[in-house]
Design an enzyme around this catalytic site. Sequence first.
Site, PDB file in Angstrom:
ATOM      1  N   GLY A  34      -5.917   0.014   6.472  1.00 25.05           N
ATOM      2  CA  GLY A  34      -6.032  -0.809   7.897  1.00 25.05           C
ATOM      3  C   GLY A  34      -6.192   0.035   7.868  1.00 25.05           C
TER       4      GLY A  34
ATOM      5  N   LYS B 219      -0.850 -12.470  -6.131  1.00 27.06           N
ATOM      6  CA  LYS B 219      -1.584 -13.846  -5.426  1.00 27.06           C
ATOM      7  C   LYS B 219      -0.924 -14.518  -6.737  1.00 27.06           C
ATOM      8  CE  LYS B 219      -3.456 -11.474  -2.458  1.00 27.06           C
ATOM      9  NZ  LYS B 219      -4.143 -11.528  -1.276  1.00 27.06           N
TER      10      LYS B 219
ATOM     11  N   LEU C 218      -2.442 -11.565   5.517  1.00 29.11           N
ATOM     12  CA  LEU C 218      -4.005 -11.328   5.176  1.00 29.11           C
ATOM     13  C   LEU C 218      -3.179 -10.066   4.616  1.00 29.11           C
ATOM     14  CD1 LEU C 218      -5.029 -12.881   6.288  1.00 29.11           C
ATOM     15  CD2 LEU C 218      -7.100 -11.822   6.738  1.00 29.11           C
TER      16      LEU C 218
ATOM     17  N   ASN D 141       0.525  -1.702   7.839  1.00 31.03           N
ATOM     18  CA  ASN D 141       1.721  -0.371   7.851  1.00 31.03           C
ATOM     19  C   ASN D 141       0.510   0.359   7.278  1.00 31.03           C
ATOM     20  OD1 ASN D 141       0.042  -1.037   5.357  1.00 31.03           O
ATOM     21  ND2 ASN D 141       1.790  -1.279   4.146  1.00 31.03           N
TER      22      ASN D 141
ATOM     23  N   ASP E  65       5.643  -2.796   8.214  1.00 28.87           N
ATOM     24  CA  ASP E  65       4.951  -3.290   6.764  1.00 28.87           C
ATOM     25  C   ASP E  65       5.673  -4.540   6.226  1.00 28.87           C
ATOM     26  OD1 ASP E  65       4.984  -3.428   4.117  1.00 28.87           O
ATOM     27  OD2 ASP E  65       4.890  -1.703   3.452  1.00 28.87           O
TER      28      ASP E  65
ATOM     29  N   GLY F  18      -7.378  -4.197   9.392  1.00 35.47           N
ATOM     30  CA  GLY F  18      -8.182  -4.361   7.855  1.00 35.47           C
ATOM     31  C   GLY F  18      -9.661  -4.693   7.726  1.00 35.47           C
ATOM     32  N   PHE F  19     -10.246  -4.569   7.174  1.00 35.05           N
ATOM     33  CA  PHE F  19     -11.586  -4.781   6.746  1.00 35.05           C
ATOM     34  C   PHE F  19     -11.614  -6.727   7.419  1.00 35.05           C
ATOM     35  CE2 PHE F  19     -15.084  -7.390   4.233  1.00 35.05           C
ATOM     36  CZ  PHE F  19     -16.316  -7.936   5.078  1.00 35.05           C
TER      37      PHE F  19
ATOM     38  N   TYR G 186      -2.068  -7.158  -8.644  1.00 38.68           N
ATOM     39  CA  TYR G 186      -2.906  -7.494  -7.375  1.00 38.68           C
ATOM     40  C   TYR G 186      -3.332  -9.193  -7.865  1.00 38.68           C
ATOM     41  CZ  TYR G 186      -6.222  -9.485  -4.583  1.00 38.68           C
ATOM     42  OH  TYR G 186      -7.459  -9.548  -3.328  1.00 38.68           O
TER      43      TYR G 186
END
Length: 337
Positions: free
Chosen positions: A53, A164, A88, A49, A73, A27-28, A160
């Site tokens: 990304g 988290k 992350l 996964n 995953d 990912g970023f 989300y």
Amino acid sequence: MGIVFNSSNFRSDRASKPRVLVAGGAGFLGSHLCELLLREGRTVVCVDNFSTGRMENMRHLLRFDTFSYVRHDIVDPIDLPVDEIYNLACPASPPHYQADPIHTMKTNVIGSLNLLELAAHYQARIFQASTSEVYGDPHVHPQPENYWGNVNSFGPRSCYDEGKRSAETLFYDFHKQYGVDIRIVRIFNTYGPRMRPDDGRVVSNFIVQALKGEDITVYGDGSQTRSFCYVDDLIEGFHRLMYSPRAIHTPVNIGNPGEFTVRELAEQIVAMTGSPSKIVYHPLPADDPRQRRPDIALAEQELGWAPSIALTDGLKSTIAYFERQLVRPNGGLAEVA
């Protein structure tokens, strides 16, 4: 050269270099983190996964003999001998995490549980990329780590936000019950190269729209505030917390305390790109926070960390990155595949 994951290669390096698992490493943020760890001489396996990304983010890492990756995953258990784990793994932009909210919650809760059990088994230190979204639409400003937040458990962002928050609880309980060495960062808005053009977050949205000459879409009246941290500053904060000589087992805010309205950001990006784009206003999405700014006193005191890259400088690099991601066929802009 880096290879698609091979367990014997990863195990063979155990005695010579720290072995690090980076979940979400394509990912970023994950790709920037992998790059830093590899340059420091660590053996890194990226687990992703590839839902958000991209291979393109880590293609340059394949030149490292100490880099491997596996398509996996973390909702499913994984067994790798590791010294350090960075979690992350979760879509971070509303369009992506809302596309499959149940899987987002599973990633945050079941995925974190799987990685914590791996950390407990191998006595590995484990890092959690949490988020400022745990503060919800805050009643306290700026937000310190001891603020409990104002979060809706029954809405489009809940998968989300609450996911988290639940992950943080799991990290707390594994530390208290099993002595797992944990590190938790609460990430505030971050931007920079390797963001996806379709990411859906405000900086990437505005830059891509400006470069394409499209209307800049601002939700609400644009008076809501955000604090924007450049990716290099954020990754440095990760590093300082993970390897701090003093173990810090409570969440730490990492972000840039500079505060801007969304409208100011849009106007700045239009000016910097020289775009003919006009700013247009749309209704504010449900549960969108009105203000967001980190209190970073803890990071400054305990880690000696503070961001050093100004928004203007970071935007220059980010705009240049997106310009390279876009081509001009027949006089128009289109994303490179």
